[in-house]
Design a protein around this motif. Structure first.
Motif, PDB file in Angstrom:
ATOM      1  N   SER A 108     -32.431  -9.494  -3.780  1.00 43.85           N
ATOM      2  CA  SER A 108     -33.685  -8.751  -2.769  1.00 43.85           C
ATOM      3  C   SER A 108     -32.549  -7.748  -2.365  1.00 43.85           C
ATOM      4  O   SER A 108     -32.733  -7.238  -1.119  1.00 43.85           O
ATOM      5  N   ILE A 109     -31.467  -7.672  -2.375  1.00 47.26           N
ATOM      6  CA  ILE A 109     -30.120  -7.284  -1.598  1.00 47.26           C
ATOM      7  C   ILE A 109     -30.679  -5.501  -1.534  1.00 47.26           C
ATOM      8  O   ILE A 109     -31.255  -4.574  -3.378  1.00 47.26           O
ATOM      9  N   ARG A 110     -30.972  -4.773  -0.416  1.00 45.21           N
ATOM     10  CA  ARG A 110     -31.366  -3.366  -0.441  1.00 45.21           C
ATOM     11  C   ARG A 110     -30.399  -2.462  -0.285  1.00 45.21           C
ATOM     12  O   ARG A 110     -29.005  -2.515   0.200  1.00 45.21           O
ATOM     13  N   HIS A 111     -30.490  -1.087   0.128  1.00 47.60           N
ATOM     14  CA  HIS A 111     -29.421  -0.091   0.444  1.00 47.60           C
ATOM     15  C   HIS A 111     -29.196  -0.215   0.897  1.00 47.60           C
ATOM     16  O   HIS A 111     -27.640   0.137   2.034  1.00 47.60           O
ATOM     17  N   LEU A 112     -29.929  -0.561   2.791  1.00 48.26           N
ATOM     18  CA  LEU A 112     -29.275  -0.712   3.518  1.00 48.26           C
ATOM     19  C   LEU A 112     -28.649  -1.576   4.374  1.00 48.26           C
ATOM     20  O   LEU A 112     -27.699  -1.495   4.766  1.00 48.26           O
ATOM     21  N   PHE A 113     -28.470  -2.841   3.402  1.00 48.28           N
ATOM     22  CA  PHE A 113     -27.284  -3.914   3.118  1.00 48.28           C
ATOM     23  C   PHE A 113     -26.414  -2.885   2.734  1.00 48.28           C
ATOM     24  O   PHE A 113     -25.346  -3.220   2.890  1.00 48.28           O
ATOM     25  N   TYR A 114     -26.112  -2.586   1.869  1.00 53.93           N
ATOM     26  CA  TYR A 114     -24.754  -2.024   1.524  1.00 53.93           C
ATOM     27  C   TYR A 114     -24.246  -0.973   2.369  1.00 53.93           C
ATOM     28  O   TYR A 114     -22.812  -0.257   2.115  1.00 53.93           O
ATOM     29  N   SER A 115     -25.115  -0.058   3.161  1.00 55.13           N
ATOM     30  CA  SER A 115     -24.791   0.886   4.298  1.00 55.13           C
ATOM     31  C   SER A 115     -24.167   0.075   5.321  1.00 55.13           C
ATOM     32  O   SER A 115     -23.361   0.418   6.217  1.00 55.13           O
ATOM     33  N   LEU A 116     -24.674  -1.161   5.478  1.00 57.08           N
ATOM     34  CA  LEU A 116     -23.813  -1.833   6.171  1.00 57.08           C
ATOM     35  C   LEU A 116     -22.730  -2.376   6.231  1.00 57.08           C
ATOM     36  O   LEU A 116     -21.489  -2.617   7.182  1.00 57.08           O
ATOM     37  N   MET A 117     -22.754  -2.477   5.241  1.00 58.55           N
ATOM     38  CA  MET A 117     -21.374  -3.027   4.944  1.00 58.55           C
ATOM     39  C   MET A 117     -20.363  -2.097   4.932  1.00 58.55           C
ATOM     40  O   MET A 117     -19.772  -2.432   4.832  1.00 58.55           O
ATOM     41  N   LEU A 118     -20.620  -1.175   4.116  1.00 62.29           N
ATOM     42  CA  LEU A 118     -19.458   0.137   4.521  1.00 62.29           C
ATOM     43  C   LEU A 118     -19.456   1.037   4.934  1.00 62.29           C
ATOM     44  O   LEU A 118     -18.349   0.761   6.113  1.00 62.29           O
ATOM     45  N   ALA A 119     -19.647   0.724   6.411  1.00 64.63           N
ATOM     46  CA  ALA A 119     -19.272   1.364   7.883  1.00 64.63           C
ATOM     47  C   ALA A 119     -19.080  -0.155   8.475  1.00 64.63           C
ATOM     48  O   ALA A 119     -17.930   0.102   9.132  1.00 64.63           O
ATOM     49  N   PHE A 120     -18.739  -1.420   8.203  1.00 66.03           N
ATOM     50  CA  PHE A 120     -18.694  -2.375   8.643  1.00 66.03           C
ATOM     51  C   PHE A 120     -16.500  -2.559   8.079  1.00 66.03           C
ATOM     52  O   PHE A 120     -15.768  -2.582   8.566  1.00 66.03           O
ATOM     53  N   LEU A 121     -16.470  -1.836   6.570  1.00 59.00           N
ATOM     54  CA  LEU A 121     -15.250  -1.422   5.722  1.00 59.00           C
ATOM     55  C   LEU A 121     -14.515  -0.396   6.806  1.00 59.00           C
ATOM     56  O   LEU A 121     -13.345  -0.292   6.948  1.00 59.00           O
ATOM     57  N   ALA A 122     -14.896   0.385   6.939  1.00 59.28           N
ATOM     58  CA  ALA A 122     -14.626   1.532   8.194  1.00 59.28           C
ATOM     59  C   ALA A 122     -14.500   1.145   8.902  1.00 59.28           C
ATOM     60  O   ALA A 122     -12.665   1.652   9.607  1.00 59.28           O
ATOM     61  N   GLY A 123     -15.091   0.506   9.819  1.00 58.35           N
ATOM     62  CA  GLY A 123     -15.056  -0.322  11.335  1.00 58.35           C
ATOM     63  C   GLY A 123     -13.974  -1.456  10.791  1.00 58.35           C
ATOM     64  O   GLY A 123     -12.533  -1.235  12.342  1.00 58.35           O
ATOM     65  N   MET A 124     -13.264  -1.584   9.804  1.00 57.66           N
ATOM     66  CA  MET A 124     -12.001  -2.979  10.113  1.00 57.66           C
ATOM     67  C   MET A 124     -10.522  -1.921  10.034  1.00 57.66           C
ATOM     68  O   MET A 124      -9.684  -2.443  10.316  1.00 57.66           O
ATOM     69  N   VAL A 125     -10.802  -0.870   9.002  1.00 54.25           N
ATOM     70  CA  VAL A 125      -9.893  -0.462   8.284  1.00 54.25           C
ATOM     71  C   VAL A 125      -9.157   0.780   9.785  1.00 54.25           C
ATOM     72  O   VAL A 125      -8.364   0.034   9.336  1.00 54.25           O
ATOM     73  N   GLY A 126      -9.928   0.897  10.251  1.00 54.83           N
ATOM     74  CA  GLY A 126      -9.843   1.963  11.763  1.00 54.83           C
ATOM     75  C   GLY A 126      -9.559   0.964  12.251  1.00 54.83           C
ATOM     76  O   GLY A 126      -8.200   1.512  13.244  1.00 54.83           O
ATOM     77  N   PHE A 127      -9.683  -0.470  12.564  1.00 58.09           N
ATOM     78  CA  PHE A 127      -9.029  -1.057  13.583  1.00 58.09           C
ATOM     79  C   PHE A 127      -8.016  -1.214  13.529  1.00 58.09           C
ATOM     80  O   PHE A 127      -7.198  -1.674  14.751  1.00 58.09           O
ATOM     81  N   VAL A 128      -7.355  -1.511  12.559  1.00 54.91           N
ATOM     82  CA  VAL A 128      -6.291  -1.995  11.729  1.00 54.91           C
ATOM     83  C   VAL A 128      -5.396  -1.084  11.569  1.00 54.91           C
ATOM     84  O   VAL A 128      -3.776  -0.864  12.187  1.00 54.91           O
ATOM     85  N   LEU A 129      -5.237   0.460  11.475  1.00 54.99           N
ATOM     86  CA  LEU A 129      -4.853   1.544  11.262  1.00 54.99           C
ATOM     87  C   LEU A 129      -5.169   2.545  12.808  1.00 54.99           C
ATOM     88  O   LEU A 129      -3.106   3.123  13.291  1.00 54.99           O
ATOM     89  N   SER A 130      -5.367   2.000  13.617  1.00 54.00           N
ATOM     90  CA  SER A 130      -5.130   3.500  15.040  1.00 54.00           C
ATOM     91  C   SER A 130      -4.336   2.971  16.080  1.00 54.00           C
ATOM     92  O   SER A 130      -3.569   1.582  16.105  1.00 54.00           O
ATOM     93  N   GLY A 131      -3.701   3.986  16.374  1.00 54.26           N
ATOM     94  CA  GLY A 131      -2.440   3.650  17.254  1.00 54.26           C
ATOM     95  C   GLY A 131      -2.607   4.394  19.132  1.00 54.26           C
ATOM     96  O   GLY A 131      -2.070   4.131  19.493  1.00 54.26           O
ATOM     97  N   ASP A 132      -4.036   3.661  18.901  1.00 49.54           N
ATOM     98  CA  ASP A 132      -4.046   3.733  20.824  1.00 49.54           C
ATOM     99  C   ASP A 132      -5.810   3.176  20.664  1.00 49.54           C
ATOM    100  O   ASP A 132      -6.543   2.778  19.797  1.00 49.54           O
ATOM    101  N   LEU A 133      -5.804   2.428  22.448  1.00 46.59           N
ATOM    102  CA  LEU A 133      -6.316   1.369  22.460  1.00 46.59           C
ATOM    103  C   LEU A 133      -8.169   1.713  22.361  1.00 46.59           C
ATOM    104  O   LEU A 133      -8.622   1.421  22.068  1.00 46.59           O
ATOM    105  N   PHE A 134      -7.913   3.071  22.876  1.00 51.46           N
ATOM    106  CA  PHE A 134      -9.870   3.854  22.643  1.00 51.46           C
ATOM    107  C   PHE A 134      -9.936   3.993  21.239  1.00 51.46           C
ATOM    108  O   PHE A 134     -11.332   3.137  21.418  1.00 51.46           O
ATOM    109  N   ASN A 135      -9.464   4.175  20.519  1.00 55.26           N
ATOM    110  CA  ASN A 135      -9.975   3.772  19.068  1.00 55.26           C
ATOM    111  C   ASN A 135     -10.009   2.518  19.342  1.00 55.26           C
ATOM    112  O   ASN A 135     -10.872   2.438  17.874  1.00 55.26           O
TER     113      ASN A 135
END
Length: 602
Positions: A108-135
């Motif tokens: 029952s997994i659909r395309h929106l699930f994958y979209s959320l997973m990839l957005a989640f991945l982008a958020g996690m990677v950006g979170f650990v690599l950011s060098g300033d507090l606001f980002n």
């Protein structure tokens, strides 16, 4: 090579948007392949950055806007040091494994699930690599919003709606607290870059503002990390999320907050506060509370998903204990433990997804003896995960724990090391107990001390294939054998030392001046550390045996034991009431206590 840094964020965001826009208009196979290919590409890029950063920390300024005015960092930059890059690799590897598992396991997994997973991945990677507090805040919000949606993916079920609501409300309070701390720092320094804020605070020492900012930033990160007593949302969210999403939650999401907090503290607050005992004592107190409370609650749960949620709280306490030492060795051990234990917890959660589909539940009392036949591979893999989480000497998280134990010993907290080893044993023992009860039929089918979530199994739709188990198997093997990477502890200690060298790190970020290379430190495992590893491993099996057969004790022993333990057990379970109001009250009370403590001691 530096162009890979923005691609690790841009690629999953573009693919997520593409899947959300056209995913329903293409054949089912296209979203599956695109999502997995994207996660694999991010994994390859993150691993490449990790290897490259081991020689020299990568500083990437977006738009090529380098600091100009006397080294004042105006631009938006990512700082890719080895520890941050390793966390990004952990996030991408776990997402890749979860997507592979989802493809072969859920119909029952659909395309929106994958979209959320990839957005989640982008958020996690950006979170650990950011060098300033606001980002950091921006990517934290992206990660959080995607996580809220993933936890409530089956929102028609009332318990899912309740868990997702607890998750969203309490984490929103945490992120707003962090945002207020960022606002205080920006209002005082006029800067958002971590190095810039740290340099400004080092020139001017505003004690009241520093305590306020430190409290708000610390609470914001600890809420996301699920540190007790800010952890109440975690068990509700992890329990109701689908297995692939929950695997990412338990393996990566919570522990990323510890990594980012360690960098924020080392860069922003440490140049002014130094390594004083006030911060160390407060963080260590929260670490021990998390480790003990998480381990005990894990042992009192019958549902394996809730067990794993409380295990995440307990393991997070161990991570925070290493960070609380404010030493190179402690930071290195904590980050290594995040990676190795996270891989095992992620693998364990994926296995639980298979267990739920095949047997209809993850409750050990409901499933008593129901896995005796036809599930040998699943049982073996679950047992491998549980034993790995017990930190067997020489394998898996053991090496990272030795670094944490050494850091605690050298800073005068040697007494906490065996306590943490017992917490590891107790939480891993709960999982071993459940495996024995489900797949071997050992122990009674009812235990009055355990909290059970269900009354009968309910089968879920899914394919009973075995090949999706290759994803958790690879995560497990990777966690076990990372300990054999040559000089891995030495490289981690070196990376932590470079981060803690405030002046050299500031010159690298603002002026691009590479600091002199630090030689690899020597690391040897003491006999004491081997003994602690033996305590956690043997203790896990003893805890499992106790959980299975404590009701066979003679009445003269069992009676006083019940009288002594019953009030504490009832109190712990009562505190975890499931009420957002109660949880918010605990959050506010803990924040006020932490602020008062640092007001008096700093």
């Amino acid at each position: 090579m530096n162009q890979l840094v923005p691609l690790t964020i841009a690629l999953p965001l573009v693919c997520a948007a593409l899947l959300a826009a056209v995913g329903q208009h293409v054949p089912r196979l296209v979203p599956d392949v695109l999502a997995i290919a994207c996660a694999a590409a991010v994994t390859a890029m993150s691993l490449t950055l990790t290897l490259r950063a081991s020689d020299r920390t990568i500083v990437y300024w977006f738009g090529d806007w380098h600091p100009v005015q006397d080294g004042f960092p105006w631009g938006i930059g990512f700082v890719v040091d080895p520890l941050a890059a390793a966390e990004a690799t952990l996030a991408s590897v776990t997402v890749l494994a979860a997507l592979v598992f989802s493809w072969g396991h859920f119909e029952s997994i659909r395309h929106l699930f994958y979209s959320l997973m990839l957005a989640f991945l982008a958020g996690m990677v950006g979170f650990v690599l950011s060098g300033d507090l606001f980002n950091i805040f921006v990517f934290l919000e992206l990660m959080s919003v995607a996580a809220y949606a993933l936890s409530g993916y089956h929102v028609r079920r009332p318990e899912v709606l309740q868990g997702a609501l607890d998750f969203a409300v309490l984490n929103t309070i945490g992120t707003l607290t962090l945002l207020m701390g960022i606002g205080v720092l920006y209002g005082r320094t006029g800067n958002l870059n971590l190095v810039g804020i740290g340099a400004a605070l080092a020139q001017d020492h505003p004690p009241g503002l520093l305590v306020l900012a430190l409290t708000l930033v610390t609470v914001g990160f600890l809420v996301k990390a699920g540190t007790a007593p800010f952890h109440f949302w975690l068990t509700d969210a992890y329990t109701v999320a689908t297995a692939p999403a929950a695997a990412i939650f338990t393996a990566v999401m919570s522990d990323l907050a510890f990594d980012v907090y360690s960098r924020v503290h080392a860069t922003v607050f440490a140049p002014t506060l130094g390594t004083g005992d006030a911060v160390r004592h407060a963080l260590l107190a929260l670490a021990l509370l998390s480790a003990l409370l998480g381990a005990v609650m894990c042992f009192l749960e019958a549902d394996l998903k809730r067990q794993l949620a409380f295990m995440t709280v307990s393991n997070g306490g161990i991570v925070l204990a290493g960070l609380a030492t404010l030493t190179d060795t402690g930071l290195a051990g904590s980050i290594m433990y995040i990676v190795t234990a996270g891989l095992l917890r992620g693998a364990l959660m994926l296995c639980l997804g298979m267990l739920i589909v095949r047997l209809g539940s993850s409750d050990e009392m409901v499933l008593h003896g129901k896995g005796r036949t036809g599930h040998a591979l699943l049982a073996l893999l679950l047992a491998l995960c549980a034993v790995g989480l017990a930190a067997p000497p020489g394998f898996g998280p053991f090496i990272s724990l030795t670094l944490v134990y050494d850091a605690l010993t050298t800073t005068g907290y040697a007494w906490t090391a065996p306590l943490l080893a017992l917490c590891v044993a107790l939480s891993a023992g709960a999982t071993l107990r459940a495996i024995a009860r489900i797949f071997l039929g050992w122990g009674p089918a009812h235990d009055p001390s355990l909290t059970s979530q269900e009354t009968k199994p309910h089968r879920l739709s899914g394919r009973h294939r075995l090949w999706p188990l290759t994803a958790p198997l690879l995560l497990t093997l990777l966690a076990y054998f990372l300990a054999f990477v040559p000089d891995l502890p030495a490289h981690a200690i070196k990376a932590a030392a470079e981060l803690h060298d405030h002046a050299a790190h500031a010159r690298l970020v603002t002026e691009g001046i590479t600091p002199p290379s630090i030689s690899l430190p020597e690391h040897t495992i003491s006999l004491r550390d081997w003994f602690y590893g033996l305590i956690s491993l043997v203790g896990a099996f003893l805890a499992a045996a106790t959980g299975l057969w404590w009701q066979r004790l003679p009445l003269r022993v069992k009676g006083p034991l019940r009288i002594c333990a019953r009030p504490s057990i009832i109190a712990l379970k009562t505190v975890h009431s499931g009420s957002i109001g109660d949880y918010t009250t605990w959050l506010i009370a803990a924040t006020a206590t932490l602020a008062l403590t640092w007001t008096v001691t700093l």
